[in-house]
Design a protein around this motif. Structure first.
Motif, PDB file in Angstrom:
ATOM      1  N   SER A  37     -17.938 -17.174 -27.338  1.00 60.58           N
ATOM      2  CA  SER A  37     -19.149 -16.984 -28.140  1.00 60.58           C
ATOM      3  C   SER A  37     -20.349 -16.651 -27.247  1.00 60.58           C
ATOM      4  CB  SER A  37     -19.396 -18.245 -28.963  1.00 60.58           C
ATOM      5  OG  SER A  37     -20.652 -18.211 -29.534  1.00 60.58           O
ATOM      6  N   VAL A  38     -20.527 -17.388 -26.139  1.00 59.01           N
ATOM      7  CA  VAL A  38     -21.733 -17.109 -25.338  1.00 59.01           C
ATOM      8  C   VAL A  38     -21.608 -15.817 -24.524  1.00 59.01           C
ATOM      9  CG1 VAL A  38     -22.626 -19.476 -25.203  1.00 59.01           C
ATOM     10  CG2 VAL A  38     -21.040 -18.715 -23.465  1.00 59.01           C
ATOM     11  N   ILE A  39     -20.369 -15.430 -24.181  1.00 61.79           N
ATOM     12  CA  ILE A  39     -20.214 -14.154 -23.462  1.00 61.79           C
ATOM     13  C   ILE A  39     -20.582 -12.984 -24.385  1.00 61.79           C
ATOM     14  CG2 ILE A  39     -18.512 -12.521 -22.516  1.00 61.79           C
ATOM     15  CD1 ILE A  39     -17.055 -14.844 -21.239  1.00 61.79           C
ATOM     16  N   THR A  40     -20.156 -13.096 -25.646  1.00 57.25           N
ATOM     17  CA  THR A  40     -20.361 -11.956 -26.551  1.00 57.25           C
ATOM     18  C   THR A  40     -21.724 -11.978 -27.259  1.00 57.25           C
ATOM     19  OG1 THR A  40     -19.236 -13.216 -28.259  1.00 57.25           O
ATOM     20  CG2 THR A  40     -17.909 -11.609 -27.062  1.00 57.25           C
ATOM     21  N   ALA A  41     -22.418 -13.125 -27.177  1.00 57.92           N
ATOM     22  CA  ALA A  41     -23.699 -13.218 -27.900  1.00 57.92           C
ATOM     23  C   ALA A  41     -24.668 -12.147 -27.409  1.00 57.92           C
ATOM     24  CB  ALA A  41     -24.305 -14.602 -27.700  1.00 57.92           C
ATOM     25  N   SER A  42     -25.343 -11.516 -28.360  1.00 58.08           N
ATOM     26  CA  SER A  42     -26.317 -10.445 -28.074  1.00 58.08           C
ATOM     27  C   SER A  42     -25.672  -9.188 -27.489  1.00 58.08           C
ATOM     28  CB  SER A  42     -27.416 -10.924 -27.130  1.00 58.08           C
ATOM     29  OG  SER A  42     -28.385 -11.604 -27.845  1.00 58.08           O
ATOM     30  N   THR A  43     -24.344  -9.058 -27.613  1.00 59.00           N
ATOM     31  CA  THR A  43     -23.679  -7.814 -27.194  1.00 59.00           C
ATOM     32  C   THR A  43     -23.160  -7.113 -28.461  1.00 59.00           C
ATOM     33  OG1 THR A  43     -21.447  -8.694 -27.054  1.00 59.00           O
ATOM     34  CG2 THR A  43     -22.838  -8.984 -25.103  1.00 59.00           C
ATOM     35  N   SER A  44     -22.510  -5.959 -28.271  1.00 59.28           N
ATOM     36  CA  SER A  44     -22.038  -5.228 -29.455  1.00 59.28           C
ATOM     37  C   SER A  44     -20.962  -6.009 -30.206  1.00 59.28           C
ATOM     38  CB  SER A  44     -21.499  -3.875 -29.031  1.00 59.28           C
ATOM     39  OG  SER A  44     -20.551  -4.080 -28.002  1.00 59.28           O
ATOM     40  N   ARG A  45     -20.386  -7.065 -29.584  1.00 56.02           N
ATOM     41  CA  ARG A  45     -19.352  -7.841 -30.277  1.00 56.02           C
ATOM     42  C   ARG A  45     -19.950  -8.971 -31.108  1.00 56.02           C
ATOM     43  NH1 ARG A  45     -13.687  -6.744 -28.061  1.00 56.02           N
ATOM     44  NH2 ARG A  45     -13.283  -7.528 -30.118  1.00 56.02           N
ATOM     45  N   ASP A  46     -21.254  -9.113 -31.017  1.00 53.85           N
ATOM     46  CA  ASP A  46     -21.919 -10.215 -31.744  1.00 53.85           C
ATOM     47  C   ASP A  46     -22.230  -9.775 -33.169  1.00 53.85           C
ATOM     48  OD1 ASP A  46     -23.293 -12.420 -32.471  1.00 53.85           O
ATOM     49  OD2 ASP A  46     -24.853 -12.278 -30.940  1.00 53.85           O
ATOM     50  N   PHE A  47     -21.872 -10.631 -34.113  1.00 52.68           N
ATOM     51  CA  PHE A  47     -22.156 -10.417 -35.518  1.00 52.68           C
ATOM     52  C   PHE A  47     -23.635 -10.172 -35.753  1.00 52.68           C
ATOM     53  CE2 PHE A  47     -18.943 -12.561 -38.485  1.00 52.68           C
ATOM     54  CZ  PHE A  47     -18.716 -11.349 -39.087  1.00 52.68           C
ATOM     55  N   ASN A  48     -24.352 -11.087 -35.127  1.00 51.23           N
ATOM     56  CA  ASN A  48     -25.768 -11.217 -35.402  1.00 51.23           C
ATOM     57  C   ASN A  48     -26.486 -10.714 -34.152  1.00 51.23           C
ATOM     58  OD1 ASN A  48     -28.219 -12.417 -35.862  1.00 51.23           O
ATOM     59  ND2 ASN A  48     -27.483 -14.500 -35.482  1.00 51.23           N
ATOM     60  N   ARG A  49     -26.339  -9.364 -33.935  1.00 53.79           N
ATOM     61  CA  ARG A  49     -26.570  -8.841 -32.607  1.00 53.79           C
ATOM     62  C   ARG A  49     -27.982  -9.052 -32.056  1.00 53.79           C
ATOM     63  NH1 ARG A  49     -25.532  -3.008 -29.948  1.00 53.79           N
ATOM     64  NH2 ARG A  49     -26.370  -3.672 -27.947  1.00 53.79           N
ATOM     65  N   ILE A  50     -28.978  -8.739 -32.874  1.00 48.41           N
ATOM     66  CA  ILE A  50     -30.342  -8.846 -32.345  1.00 48.41           C
ATOM     67  C   ILE A  50     -30.839 -10.266 -32.550  1.00 48.41           C
ATOM     68  CG2 ILE A  50     -32.688  -7.891 -32.444  1.00 48.41           C
ATOM     69  CD1 ILE A  50     -30.779  -5.691 -31.829  1.00 48.41           C
ATOM     70  N   LYS A  51     -30.886 -11.005 -31.470  1.00 47.56           N
ATOM     71  CA  LYS A  51     -31.364 -12.387 -31.564  1.00 47.56           C
ATOM     72  C   LYS A  51     -32.722 -12.483 -30.923  1.00 47.56           C
ATOM     73  CE  LYS A  51     -27.634 -14.502 -30.217  1.00 47.56           C
ATOM     74  NZ  LYS A  51     -26.797 -13.630 -30.994  1.00 47.56           N
ATOM     75  N   THR A  52     -33.588 -13.219 -31.567  1.00 51.36           N
ATOM     76  CA  THR A  52     -34.914 -13.378 -30.957  1.00 51.36           C
ATOM     77  C   THR A  52     -35.291 -14.846 -30.914  1.00 51.36           C
ATOM     78  OG1 THR A  52     -35.953 -13.151 -33.098  1.00 51.36           O
ATOM     79  CG2 THR A  52     -35.834 -11.154 -31.780  1.00 51.36           C
ATOM     80  N   VAL A  53     -36.081 -15.196 -29.903  1.00 55.07           N
ATOM     81  CA  VAL A  53     -36.696 -16.525 -29.880  1.00 55.07           C
ATOM     82  C   VAL A  53     -38.167 -16.287 -29.656  1.00 55.07           C
ATOM     83  CG1 VAL A  53     -36.960 -18.655 -28.628  1.00 55.07           C
ATOM     84  CG2 VAL A  53     -34.694 -17.830 -29.097  1.00 55.07           C
TER      85      VAL A  53
END
Ligand code: HEM
Length: 606
Positions: free
Chosen positions: A312-328
Motif C-alpha cells: 500500500s505505501v509503495i503504490t500510494a500516490s502512484t498510478s497504481r493508487d486508487f485515490n491517486r492525488i492525495k493532499t495534506v
C-alpha cells in the motif's frame, strides 16, 4: 580557561575545594530555579540535577506505579522531574487542548528533547517518535491510508485465523495431549506465546512476508521441531529480536544523557549496539522493500496486488493508487522513498506488537479474577459459535461480540497499556487553569484519568457492564485507551480486531486460569506497561469437549448463598469471596471435577 585555572591550583585540597564550591553553586542554582519555577505545583521533591529519578529507581523503575502513587498523594495535576520538569495531568478537562481532533491542533510534539534520537539517525523519520511536524504528517497520512483500507482488515482477520491454527498446533503438542492434562502438566507461560503471535501477525500484515517466531518458541520448548525450515525460522527470529531491541532501547535512549552514552564505556557499548541494531533493521527492511517494488513492477496493471501495508505505501500516490492525488493541507503528496517506507514499517512493528500482546495478557488476568464476568463472556461467545470451535472467525463474529468489546475497554480503562504519553506545547497556552510558556512538557496520565472518581462511578471497580448500560457515554476525554487528537493511535481498528478475535478463538474452546491466583499483576513500565520480564503468570488450559454448562447470574448467586451457609456452619466468621469461579467444559458425565468452590457446590446441587 578552565584548564588554566586548574593548572594554577596548588595541591589536592585546593582542587577539591574548587570542585566543592562549583558543586554548591550548581546545587544552589538548581534549587533557585526549582523554587522560582513558573506555576509551582505539588509533587515529589527533586534531587539536584537528577530530579525524581532516584525515587523512580527506588520504585524499581516502574513509572506507572510511581506516577500513580504521586497522583494519589498530590492530586490531579502534579510536578515531576524525570529529570526535566513535566506536568502530569490526571483529569479529562485538563487534557482537552491536546486531544481535540482538529487539523488546527498543532500540539503534536511528544518529548521536549528534539535531538534525543540523533545518534540513532531517526530524527524526523517515521511516526511514533517523529517530532518534525511536516514529515510526521506526511508519513502518518500514508500509514493511516494503508491501515484503514478494508482489504487490510480482511487480511487481518484471515491471518488471525491462520496464525491461531498454527499456535494451537504447537499447544496441542506441548500442553493438550491427554497424558499431559492427566498429569496436570498443561501449564504454560502465556505472554511469550502471545507476544510471538503478535510478532508473526504484524510482520505478515506489514511486509506481506511470513515470520516464524512462534515456530521458534516451539522449537525451544519441544524435542520435536516445527515443520518450517530451521534456517528460515532462525532468520525470522533475528528480525523479531531486532524489533524487540529497538522497542526497549528507545526509552533507554531518552533517559540516558548523551554524555554517558558517548563517553562512559558501559553506556557507550549499549548505545553502539543500539545504533548497529537500527542499521541492521534498515538493511533488512530495505531488501524487502526493493524486492516488493520489483514484484509490483512485474505485475500487470489490471492484476490485483497484495493487501499488506508495504504494498500500500509503495503504490500510494502512484498510478497504481486508487485515490491517486492525495493532499495534506492543500499540498500534493509525492510517493514515498524507500528510506521513508523503512521507518514507517519499523513504527508499525514498534507500536503494534507488545501493545496487543500485553493487553490480551491483562484481559486473561482480569477474567480469571472476575468469574461472573468470565461467565457472561462465555455465554456471549457460546451463543455466537454454538459449540463450533473450529470454524474461522468472521468480521460479523467480531462485530457481534459486544460484551467482549466491553471487557477490552474496561481492562484498558483500569490497566491501560500506555499509562501516560507526552505532549509539548508549541506556543504559550492555558492548561488546567495556568498559563504556560512554549516548550512546557506535559504528561497525559491515562491511568489517573481512567481512575478519576469525578469521571467514573465506582472507578476502582472492574465492571465491563458499565459500557453496555443504556445511554452510557464516557465523559469527553476521560477514556483515552488509544490517545487522542492528531496523534490518535492509527492502529486502533487492527488492535480491536486482534483483541476481540483472540478472545473469541481462545475462549470458545479453552478455559484459562492463573496458576497462582494470589500473585498480583506485576508489570514493568517506562513508556508502555509490560508484563514483567520474569516468568510470572503461568496459565493452565483445559480443552473443551463440546459441552457447555450454562449458568445464569441468579444461579451463581444461589450457589454463592449455599456456599456461604455451608462453610459458615464450620467457620462462622469467615468471609467468602469467589476467586476461581465458573469452569466451563470438562467432559460432563454428572461427575464434575472439583475445581473450585463454585463447582463443588454446583455438583452438590446436582
Ligand atoms: C491494544 C493495542 C494498542 C493500544 C492500547 C494503543 C495505544 C496507543 C496510544 C495510547 C498511542 C498514543 C496516542 C497519543 O499520543 O495520543 C498510540 C500511538 C500509535 N499507535 Fe497504537 N495502540 C495499540 C495498537 C496499535 C497497533 C496494532 C498499531 C499498528 C501497527 C499501532 C500504531 C500506532 C502508531 C503508529 C502510533 C503513533 C501515532 C502518532 O504518533 O501519530 N497501535 N497507540
Amino acid at each position: 580557561m578552565l584548564f588554566k585555572l586548574f593548572g594554577n591550583l596548588e595541591g589536592i585540597n585546593e582542587f577539591l575545594s574548587l570542585i566543592g564550591t562549583l558543586l554548591i553553586i550548581s546545587v544552589i542554582h538548581y534549587y533557585y530555579k526549582y523554587f522560582t519555577r513558573i506555576n509551582p505545583l505539588p509533587g515529589p521533591f527533586p534531587f539536584p540535577f537528577v530530579g525524581n529519578l532516584p525515587q523512580l529507581v527506588w520504585h524499581r523503575g516502574n513509572l506507572k506505579d510511581y506516577l500513580e502513587l504521586n497522583h494519589k498523594k498530590y492530586g490531579d495535576i502534579i510536578d515531576i522531574c524525570l529529570p526535566q520538569r513535566s506536568i502530569s495531568l490526571g483529569r479529562a478537562e485538563y487534557i482537552e487542548k491536546f486531544l481535540i481532533p482538529s487539523t488546527k491542533n498543532l500540539n503534536i510534539t511528544r518529548t521536549p528533547r528534539f535531538n534525543v534520537f540523533d545518534d540513532l539517525g531517526i530524527t524526523g523519520k517515521g511516526i511514533v517518535v517523529n517530532q518534525h511536524y511536516k514529515s510526521w504528517r506526511y508519513n502518518r497520512q500514508f500509514f493511516t491510508q494503508a491501515f484503514l483500507n478494508p482489504k487490510f482488515n480482511h487480511k487481518a482477520i484471515e491471518w488471525i485465523n491462520r496464525l491461531f491454527d498454527e499456535l494451537e498446533s504447537y499447544w496441542n503438542k506441548l500442553y493438550l495431549k491427554e497424558e499431559i492434562i492427566k498429569e496436570n502438566k498443561n501449564i504454560l507461560d502465556f505472554f511469550p506465546w502471545l507476544n510471538q503471535f503478535t510478532n508473526d501477525m504484524i510482520i505478515e500484515l506489514i511486509t506481506g512476508e511470513r515470520s516464524y517466531s512462534m515456530a521458534s518458541l516451539f522449537n525451544t520448548l519441544s524435542d520435536e521441531k516445527a515443520e518450517h525450515h530451521l534456517a528460515i525460522t532462525e532468520d525470522s527470529v533475528k528480525l523479531v529480536c531486532a524489533i524487540r531491541k529497538y522497542n526497549t532501547r528507545l526509552p533507554w535512549f531518552e533517559l540516558v544523557p548523551p554524555f554517558l552514552r558517548h563517553y562512559v564505556p558501559y553506556f557507550k557499548n549499549i548505545s553502539d549496539d543500539t545504533i548497529n541494531n537500527v542499521k541492521y533493521l534498515h538493511k533488512r527492511l530495505d531488501a524487502i522493500i526493493k524486492r516488493r517494488r520489483q514484484e509490483i513492477e512485474n505485475t500487470p496493471l489490471d492484476e490485483p496486488l497484495q493487501s499488506d501495508m508495504l504494498t500500500s505505501v509503495i503504490t500510494a500516490s502512484t498510478s497504481r493508487d486508487f485515490n491517486r492525488i492525495k493532499t495534506v493541507g492543500g499540498e500534493i503528496l509525492r510517493p514515498m522513498t524507500d528510506d521513508e517506507i523503512c521507518f514507517v514499517m519499523i513504527d508499525g512493528f514498534l507500536a503494534g506488537t507488545d501493545t496487543t500482546a500485553n493487553m490480551i495478557s491483562f484481559i486473561v488476568y482480569y477474567l480469571a479474577h472476575n468469574p461472573v464476568v468470565k461467565m457472561k463472556m462465555f455465554e456471549e461467545i457460546d451463543r455466537r459459535f454454538q459449540g463450533d470451535t473450529t470454524r474461522p472467525i468472521t468480521e460479523d463474529d467480531l462485530r457481534s461480540l459486544k460484551y467482549c468489546e466491553a471487557i477490552i475497554k474496561e481492562v484498558a480503562r483500569i490497566f491501560p497499556v500506555f499509562h501516560s504519553f507526552g505532549r509539548v506545547i508549541n506556543k504559550p497556552e492555558e492548561i488546567a487553569g495556568y498559563r504556560w510558556p512554549t516548550g512546557t512538557y506535559f504528561r497525559i496520565n491515562a491511568d489517573a484519568v481512567h481512575g478519576n472518581k469525578n469521571h467514573w462511578e465506582e472507578a476502582d471497580k472492574f465492571n465491563p457492564d458499565r459500557w453496555l448500560n443504556e445511554g452510557f457515554e464516557p465523559k469527553k476525554y476521560s477514556f483515552i485507551m488509544f490517545g487522542g487528537g492528531p496523534r490518535l493511535c492509527p492502529g486502533r481498528k487492527l488492535a480491536m480486531i486482534e483483541l476481540v478475535g483472540l478472545m473469541a478463538l481462545l475462549f470458545r474452546k479453552y478455559e484459562i486460569d492463573l496458576v497462582d491466583m494470589k500473585a498480583p499483576l506485576k508489570t514493568t513500565s517506562l513508556a508502555i506497561v509490560y508484563y514483567s520480564l520474569h516468568k510470572l503468570y503461568i496459565l493452565s488450559f483445559v480443552c473443551i469437549k463440546n459441552f457447555v454448562i450454562k449458568m445464569s447470574r441468579q444461579d451463581i448467586q444461589e450457589i454463592l448463598d449455599i456456599l456461604d451457609k455451608t462453610i459458615k456452619t464450620i467457620y462462622p466468621d469467615c468471609i467468602i469471596t469467589p476467586v476461581g469461579g465458573y469452569r466451563r467444559g470438562k467432559e460432563f458425565n454428572g461427575d464434575l471435577d472439583v475445581v473450585t468452590n463454585i463447582d463443588l457446590i454446583y455438583k452438590e446441587r446436582l
